[in-house]
Design an enzyme around this catalytic site. Structure first.
Site, mmCIF file in Angstrom:
data_model
loop_
_atom_site.group_PDB
_atom_site.id
_atom_site.type_symbol
_atom_site.label_atom_id
_atom_site.label_comp_id
_atom_site.label_asym_id
_atom_site.label_seq_id
_atom_site.Cartn_x
_atom_site.Cartn_y
_atom_site.Cartn_z
ATOM 1 N N HIS A 122 0.878 -1.175 0.000
ATOM 2 C CA HIS A 122 0.000 0.000 0.000
ATOM 3 C C HIS A 122 0.923 1.234 0.000
ATOM 4 O O HIS A 122 2.031 1.177 0.517
ATOM 5 C CB HIS A 122 -0.818 -0.054 1.298
ATOM 6 C CG HIS A 122 -1.887 0.979 1.436
ATOM 7 N ND1 HIS A 122 -1.623 2.257 1.867
ATOM 8 C CD2 HIS A 122 -3.227 0.909 1.232
ATOM 9 C CE1 HIS A 122 -2.770 2.931 1.916
ATOM 10 N NE2 HIS A 122 -3.753 2.141 1.540
ATOM 11 N N ASP A 199 2.856 -4.905 7.700
ATOM 12 C CA ASP A 199 1.645 -4.091 7.590
ATOM 13 C C ASP A 199 0.443 -5.026 7.701
ATOM 14 O O ASP A 199 0.113 -5.751 6.763
ATOM 15 C CB ASP A 199 1.665 -3.352 6.245
ATOM 16 C CG ASP A 199 0.335 -2.671 5.940
ATOM 17 O OD1 ASP A 199 -0.613 -2.809 6.736
ATOM 18 O OD2 ASP A 199 0.252 -2.018 4.880
ATOM 19 N N GLN A 202 -4.852 -5.138 6.653
ATOM 20 C CA GLN A 202 -5.914 -6.017 6.138
ATOM 21 C C GLN A 202 -6.009 -7.313 6.914
ATOM 22 O O GLN A 202 -7.095 -7.863 7.084
ATOM 23 C CB GLN A 202 -5.654 -6.339 4.655
ATOM 24 C CG GLN A 202 -5.850 -5.172 3.731
ATOM 25 C CD GLN A 202 -7.279 -4.644 3.738
ATOM 26 O OE1 GLN A 202 -8.234 -5.382 3.929
ATOM 27 N NE2 GLN A 202 -7.414 -3.352 3.544
ATOM 28 N N LYS A 225 -10.443 -1.293 10.257
ATOM 29 C CA LYS A 225 -10.517 -2.465 9.375
ATOM 30 C C LYS A 225 -10.890 -3.706 10.192
ATOM 31 O O LYS A 225 -10.977 -4.795 9.663
ATOM 32 C CB LYS A 225 -9.171 -2.724 8.702
ATOM 33 C CG LYS A 225 -8.525 -1.495 8.100
ATOM 34 C CD LYS A 225 -8.660 -1.438 6.623
ATOM 35 C CE LYS A 225 -7.780 -0.319 6.080
ATOM 36 N NZ LYS A 225 -8.149 0.061 4.735
ATOM 37 N N CYS A 363 -4.833 2.571 -3.569
ATOM 38 C CA CYS A 363 -3.587 3.048 -2.945
ATOM 39 C C CYS A 363 -2.466 2.038 -3.167
ATOM 40 O O CYS A 363 -1.618 1.833 -2.280
ATOM 41 C CB CYS A 363 -3.760 3.320 -1.452
ATOM 42 S SG CYS A 363 -4.890 4.657 -1.131
HETATM 43 N N1 PMP Z 1 -1.965 -0.913 4.375
HETATM 44 C C1 PMP Z 1 -2.952 -1.621 3.825
HETATM 45 C C2 PMP Z 1 -2.670 -2.986 3.286
HETATM 46 C C3 PMP Z 1 -4.241 -1.076 3.753
HETATM 47 O O1 PMP Z 1 -5.221 -1.783 3.194
HETATM 48 C C4 PMP Z 1 -4.476 0.206 4.289
HETATM 49 C C5 PMP Z 1 -5.856 0.848 4.212
HETATM 50 N N2 PMP Z 1 -6.441 0.780 2.936
HETATM 51 C C6 PMP Z 1 -3.405 0.898 4.866
HETATM 52 C C7 PMP Z 1 -2.180 0.305 4.898
HETATM 53 C C8 PMP Z 1 -3.574 2.252 5.453
HETATM 54 O O2 PMP Z 1 -4.427 2.200 6.559
HETATM 55 P P1 PMP Z 1 -5.019 3.535 7.184
HETATM 56 O O3 PMP Z 1 -5.591 4.320 6.054
HETATM 57 O O4 PMP Z 1 -6.045 3.028 8.140
HETATM 58 O O5 PMP Z 1 -3.891 4.238 7.855
#
Ligand code: PMP
Length: 405
Positions: A122, A199, A202, A225, A363
């Site tokens: 991401h 990370d 998910q 999430k 993203c």
């Molecule tokens: N990493 C992953 C794999 C994600 O799916 C997301 C959220 N789409 C993020 C990081 C970022 O999370 P947040 O926007 O809650 O900071």
């Protein structure tokens, strides 16, 4: 037994119509819905206990502090950290990674060092490392993936070297659903002398995570999430590493003593929690964890596997649909493109049928570049989704196809 009716009943938002059709919420990778228990805990806090934490001598402040620190204890047990001091509250995954890059990164990464991430990260696990590399003269390396959206582990082995200081990998990809072999990544990185950041944005709602068993250095995730509120997340770090890191932000709560000449920093975890925290958020996060524990990962994983298999079979049989991300080990995400219909148009048309999906780059622009698509449509499932909702998605796709035919 997995009681889907009971579970759906716990999430009041699910019971509504969109354009006269029953809502099918299939955008769980973006954010999950919240059970009534989480909503109640947050509103109870504001109705009955609201006060600032830690410094108060009055009853409300003591109650707020107990609830806030109680949530930290629950989270520590859930992820099996060595102690509560290893759980730092942040605004979410993004802030957790920025904290590590800024604090640990600046103290430990020098010119000539390498940071190794993967092609399916991401943006929040790419950009902070680019910023750091630009500042200190380090190099960002990327582990490639194959056509299924799986990491090429031979390339990981080849890229990992004595210059690698940190390996950053997503546990479960939001764009593809791929679940990465993080235990092996961590063991290999450690053997090469590198630290590891996973990370878990998910993964944490779908898989049991034991940070001690994994021996991971940093594990980060977001409450929203995991059926919890937005604006709160965690950085879990090994105490031995966190102890040696400089503070991320300065302010109240993160200090023990301040003079104009010099300040002494507070102990963990407070050293990294400057300012008034998101108290209600932490309490809601704790309740969300309680909810997940109440259902149990065994039941969650089995149910979600069933649902994904059902959706995959429908996708395979659907004319003109190309799945993006066909890893052998994946969860809960159906990313796809439909011949002749742009994903954004698709998203809009299926919305009219009550089906909420996401269309875009998620993203993860490098993933789109790899598969040579500008965007994908993504349906992402959660424990409360049903086969009927998957059917509604495919009926809506059919409609979209007919409109654009
Ligand atoms: N990493 C992953 C794999 C994600 O799916 C997301 C959220 N789409 C993020 C990081 C970022 O999370 P947040 O926007 O809650 O900071």
């Amino acid at each position: 037994m997995f009681d889907i009716e009971k579970i759906r009943g716990d999430f009041p938002i699910l019971d509504q119509k969109i354009y006269g059709k029953p809502l099918a919420y299939l955008d769980n990778a973006a954010t999950t819905q919240k059970p009534q228990s989480v909503i109640d805990a947050i509103s109870h806090y504001y109705q009955a206990d609201n006060a600032n934490v830690h410094r108060g001598v009055h009853a409300l402040s003591e109650r707020a502090t107990a609830a806030y620190e109680g949530a930290r204890k629950q989270i520590a047990r859930f992820f099996n950290t060595r102690s509560e001091r290893e759980v730092i509250f942040t605004r979410g995954t993004t802030e957790s990674i920025n904290l590590i890059a800024s604090s640990w990164g600046h103290a430990n990464i020098k010119a000539g060092d390498e940071i190794l991430i993967t092609h399916m990260e991401h943006h929040s696990n790419i950009v902070p490392w680019q910023l750091l590399c630009e500042r200190v003269g380090a190099t960002l390396k990327v582990v490639p993936m194959n056509e299924h959206g799986e990491l090429i582990m031979e390339s990981f082995d080849a890229l990992l070297c004595e210059r690698t200081r940190l390996v950053g990998a997503v546990h479960m990809s939001n764009a593809l659903g791929t679940i990465n072999p993080i235990a092996s990544i961590i063991a290999k990185a450690h053997a090469a002398g590198a630290k590891v950041l996973i990370d878990g944005a998910q993964a944490a709602a779908h898989l049991a995570v034991d940070v001690q068993a994994l021996d991971v250095d940093f594990y980060v995730t977001s409450a929203h999430k995991m059926y919890g509120p937005t604006g709160i997340g965690i950085l879990i770090g090994k105490e031995s590493i966190l102890d040696g890191m400089p503070p991320y932000q300065g302010g109240g709560d993160m200090i023990r003593m301040v003079t104009f000449e010099k300040s002494e920093y507070n102990d963990l975890p407070y050293k990294f929690e400057a300012g008034t925290p998101h108290i209600a958020g932490a309490i809601g996060f704790g309740k969300a964890i309680e909810y997940i524990q109440g259902v149990g990962f065994e039941a969650i994983e089995a149910r979600e596997k069933e649902l994904l298999a059902y959706a995959n079979a429908k996708a395979e049989a659907f004319d003109g649909l190309r799945r993006i991300g066909t890893a052998a080990h994946k969860a809960c995400v159906l990313s796809f493109v439909l011949q002749g219909v742009h994903p954004h148009d698709l998203g809009t048309i299926v919305d009219r049928e009550g089906v909420a999906i996401r269309a875009g780059h998620h993203c993860a622009m490098p993933v789109m570049q790899f598969f040579r698509v500008p965007a994908t449509a993504r349906a992402s499932f959660s424990m409360y989704n049903t086969e009927d909702e998957v059917d509604a998605l495919f009926a809506a796709l059919k409609k979209a196809q007919e409109i654009f035919a």
